[in-house]
Design a protein around this motif. Structure first.
Motif, short mmCIF file in Angstrom:
data_model
loop_
_atom_site.label_atom_id
_atom_site.label_comp_id
_atom_site.label_asym_id
_atom_site.label_seq_id
_atom_site.Cartn_x
_atom_site.Cartn_y
_atom_site.Cartn_z
N ILE A 133 0.06 8.23 -3.09
CA ILE A 133 -1.34 8.25 -3.49
C ILE A 133 -1.68 9.56 -4.20
O ILE A 133 -2.34 9.57 -5.25
CB ILE A 133 -2.26 8.07 -2.27
N LYS B 172 -0.27 9.43 -7.69
CA LYS B 172 -0.97 8.50 -8.55
C LYS B 172 -2.36 9.01 -8.93
O LYS B 172 -2.80 8.83 -10.08
CB LYS B 172 -1.06 7.11 -7.90
N SER C 38 -11.84 4.49 -1.47
CA SER C 38 -10.70 3.58 -1.31
C SER C 38 -10.88 2.65 -0.12
O SER C 38 -10.17 1.66 0.01
CB SER C 38 -9.41 4.39 -1.14
N TYR D 18 0.82 -1.19 0.00
CA TYR D 18 0.00 0.00 0.00
C TYR D 18 0.86 1.25 0.00
O TYR D 18 1.95 1.29 0.56
CB TYR D 18 -0.95 -0.03 1.19
N LEU E 278 -9.11 13.08 -4.24
CA LEU E 278 -8.37 12.81 -3.01
C LEU E 278 -8.81 13.78 -1.93
O LEU E 278 -8.73 15.00 -2.08
CB LEU E 278 -6.87 12.94 -3.26
N TYR F 47 -8.36 0.77 -5.07
CA TYR F 47 -6.91 0.75 -4.98
C TYR F 47 -6.32 0.04 -6.20
O TYR F 47 -5.35 0.53 -6.81
CB TYR F 47 -6.46 0.05 -3.69
N TYR G 145 -9.56 8.46 -0.91
CA TYR G 145 -9.89 8.94 -2.24
C TYR G 145 -11.11 8.20 -2.76
O TYR G 145 -11.41 7.07 -2.37
CB TYR G 145 -8.71 8.79 -3.21
N THR H 51 0.98 8.49 1.61
CA THR H 51 0.09 9.61 1.28
C THR H 51 0.59 10.36 0.05
O THR H 51 -0.20 10.72 -0.84
CB THR H 51 -0.02 10.57 2.47
#
Length: 219
Positions: free
Chosen positions: A33, A36, A98, A27, A52, A147, A58, A30
């Protein structure tokens, strides 16, 4: 058109249970994420972008294709149960976060179609295209589809989701009256298809006979 459970044999699909696959997820942090999500929104083409939030959660969209082989128990407008086929191949778009799990996605889909059956009878699969083959893997109930969507990117050729009945002990999960009712529905659909086919060929025969009669009159 062949029933879906027969036509499925035309595809080279490889099933592998997620427990056997032993897939592990690393995973993201922060910052990862955030990066991405930004890159995802730059490449998305259908305007279904991700958002987000300040708490690190998100939200976004996933598309799930229905691939079901049997009639399902659904609620009618009179709050009564009946058996019906869900349109196979139809694509459903869900807005999730998410934190939503596979189990919650399955429950949301069943609720959307008013299915009264237990979510335990169904499974969510991820489908990937590798070279000229299709690779399909069952997801565990605890995984997070959004995810997977974020990591894979927005292209459905890279990753797509499919809802199916569970394969292991599929028919053993149903009572004898349920199985008998499924058989009655299949017999009814078979008879309807046969009658449609007979009417279709009767129409063709009639037109051919009319054409032949017209030819004879000209002669």
């Amino acid at each position: 058109m062949l029933p879906f459970f027969l036509s499925r044999g035309f595809y080279r699909v490889y099933h592998q249970d997620v427990e056997k696959e032993k897939e592990t997820h690393n995973y993201l942090s922060t910052e990862e994420i955030k990066e991405k999500v930004h890159n995802y929104n730059l490449t998305v083409t259908d305007k279904l972008k991700m958002t987000l939030n300040s708490n690190g959660i998100y939200t976004g969209f996933i598309k799930v294709q229905m691939e079901l082989c049997r009639p399902l128990s659904v609620w009618t407008s009179r709050n009564e149960e009946k058996h019906a086929f869900i349109n196979n191949g139809c694509m459903n778009t869900l807005h999730i976060s998410s934190t939503n799990t596979v189990r919650e996605v399955i429950e949301a889909l069943l609720k959307k179609f008013l299915v009264s059956e237990s979510p335990a009878k169904f499974a969510l699969y991820k489908r990937c295209h590798k070279e000229d083959q299709v690779y399909t893997c069952k997801l565990s109930d605890r995984e997070h589809p959004l995810y997977l969507r974020l990591v894979a990117g927005p292209k459905t050729e890279t990753l797509s989701f499919v809802l199916r009945e569970r394969e292991t002990g599929e028919w053993e999960a149903f009572s004898l009256p349920e199985l008998q009712n499924f058989l009655r529905i299949l017999n009814k659909e078979e008879d309807e298809q046969l009658q449609n086919l007979k009417r279709r060929y009767a129409t063709y025969r009639h037109k051919l006979e009319e054409a032949l009669q017209g030819t004879w009159k000209l002669d």
